[in-house]
Design an enzyme around this catalytic site. Structure first.
Site, PDB file in Angstrom:
ATOM      1  N   LYS A 112       0.816  -1.234   0.000  1.00 46.30           N
ATOM      2  CA  LYS A 112       0.000   0.000   0.000  1.00 46.30           C
ATOM      3  C   LYS A 112       0.848   1.281   0.000  1.00 46.30           C
ATOM      4  CE  LYS A 112      -4.055  -2.077   2.185  1.00 46.30           C
ATOM      5  NZ  LYS A 112      -5.069  -1.970   3.246  1.00 46.30           N
ATOM      6  N   ASP A 168     -10.072   2.408   2.359  1.00 45.88           N
ATOM      7  CA  ASP A 168     -10.069   1.783   3.688  1.00 45.88           C
ATOM      8  C   ASP A 168     -10.679   2.733   4.718  1.00 45.88           C
ATOM      9  OD1 ASP A 168      -8.858  -0.626   2.987  1.00 45.88           O
ATOM     10  OD2 ASP A 168      -6.825   0.146   3.311  1.00 45.88           O
TER      11      ASP A 168
END
Ligand code: ATR
Length: 297
Positions: free
Chosen positions: A68, A105
């Site tokens: 990420k 997220d």
């Protein structure tokens, strides 16, 4: 509106047991899309080459552990939220051919907490355990909750201090876990503790009984921490609602249309061997996922 992506992929290492292909493909089928969401295992050493090559193909998708932060560095452009978190879990290619990195997220976590509390979070004290990328997404969500204060504790204290300093408007670091949890209304596990099915980040008996518990880890039959918290009568949810919700928003980013969330949840439940037609899982009565492998939202 830009053209649909050429491909949809999940990039991670490992990815073989991720639930994302299960529920993303269910939503794609429901939409009548010819696209198939693929999981691609990419070792860290080749992530840069693979990510750029996929961008040139106008592919889109998700990025998961451990890529990420690298995806944030390698994207041509970041959304303000991805910039704030310093991590990308969703990407696509814009009309000009630039790779755009986003972070859904944050929305996934926010949505899971709203469902668990039954209301929009406001004026609450949060204890956040962990100081990695997942914890940064939690702080970006909490930063938007009015009157919220987050105490961050991490095994490595220096990381908690550095993360809290990045979100100084809402967060402060605590040196002792007991101080972080003492008056918490919401306790969040943003570490990988519990992935093995045994470890717990903190004994729920030490938490205020009124506190709600959110574990970003999910695994078959839920995590030990979530089960223990529930057995004390506390509200608790694992990482599955966050996983599905981050995926639902990513779907919208790629295709310009919201997915059928009930199709997503039905696919998750079928994978888990739960009878079709069973009520959609809610935070207070989550269906166990014995067919699914562990993961972290
Ligand atoms: P992610 O992007 O998923 O958050 P990460 O950046 O590697 O992953 O962060 C992992 C988090 O889990 C960190 O807070 C880490 O603590 P350290 O900073 O001390 O390494 C935490 N963690 C991992 N294993 C742990 C363990 N056994 N006990 C306590 N914390 C642990």
């Amino acid at each position: 509106m830009t053209a649909p992506p050429s491909r949809l992929l999940l990039l991670g290492h490992p990815v073989a047991h991720s639930l994302s292909p299960t529920f993303q493909n269910a939503a794609l089928r429901r939409l009548g899309s010819p696209l198939v969401y693929e999981a691609l295992d990419v070792p860290p050493a080749s992530f840069g080459d693979v990510f750029r090559a996929l961008g040139a193909q106008r592919a889109a998708g998700n990025v998961t552990v451990p890529h990420k932060a690298a995806a944030a560095t390698l994207s041509d452009r970041l959304t303000p939220l991805a910039e704030r978190v310093g991590a990308v879990n969703t990407f696509w290619v814009d009309a000009g051919g630039a790779i755009v990195g986003d972070n859904t997220d944050v929305h996934g976590f926010d949505s899971a907490v709203r469902e668990l509390l039954g209301r929009a979070p406001a004026n609450i004290r949060v204890a956040l355990i962990g100081a990695g990328g997942a914890a940064a997404a939690v702080l970006a969500a909490a930063d938007r909750w009015p009157g919220c204060a987050v105490a961050v504790w991490n095994r490595t204290a220096a990381r908690a201090q550095a993360l809290a300093a990045r979100f100084a408007g809402v967060a402060h670091a605590e040196d002792f876990l007991a101080d972080a949890i003492r008056r918490a209304d919401l306790v969040v596990n943003a570490t990988s503790v519990g992935l093995d099915g045994q470890g717990i980040p903190v004994d729920p008996a030490l938490l205020p009984r009124r506190a709600a518990v959110v574990d970003l880890v999910y695994r078959p039959g839920e995590t030990t921490w979530v089960r223990l918290a529930r057995s004390r009568g506390m509200r608790a949810c694992d990482g599955l609602p966050m996983l599905v919700e981050q995926g639902a928003l990513a779907f919208e980013r790629w295709l310009g249309v919201a997915p059928d969330r009930s199709a997503m949840w039905e696919a998750v439940r079928q994978k888990a061997g739960v009878a079709p037609g069973a009520p959609a899982p809610r935070a207070d009565a989550r269906v166990a996922t014995p067919g699914a492998e562990p993961g972290k939202a």
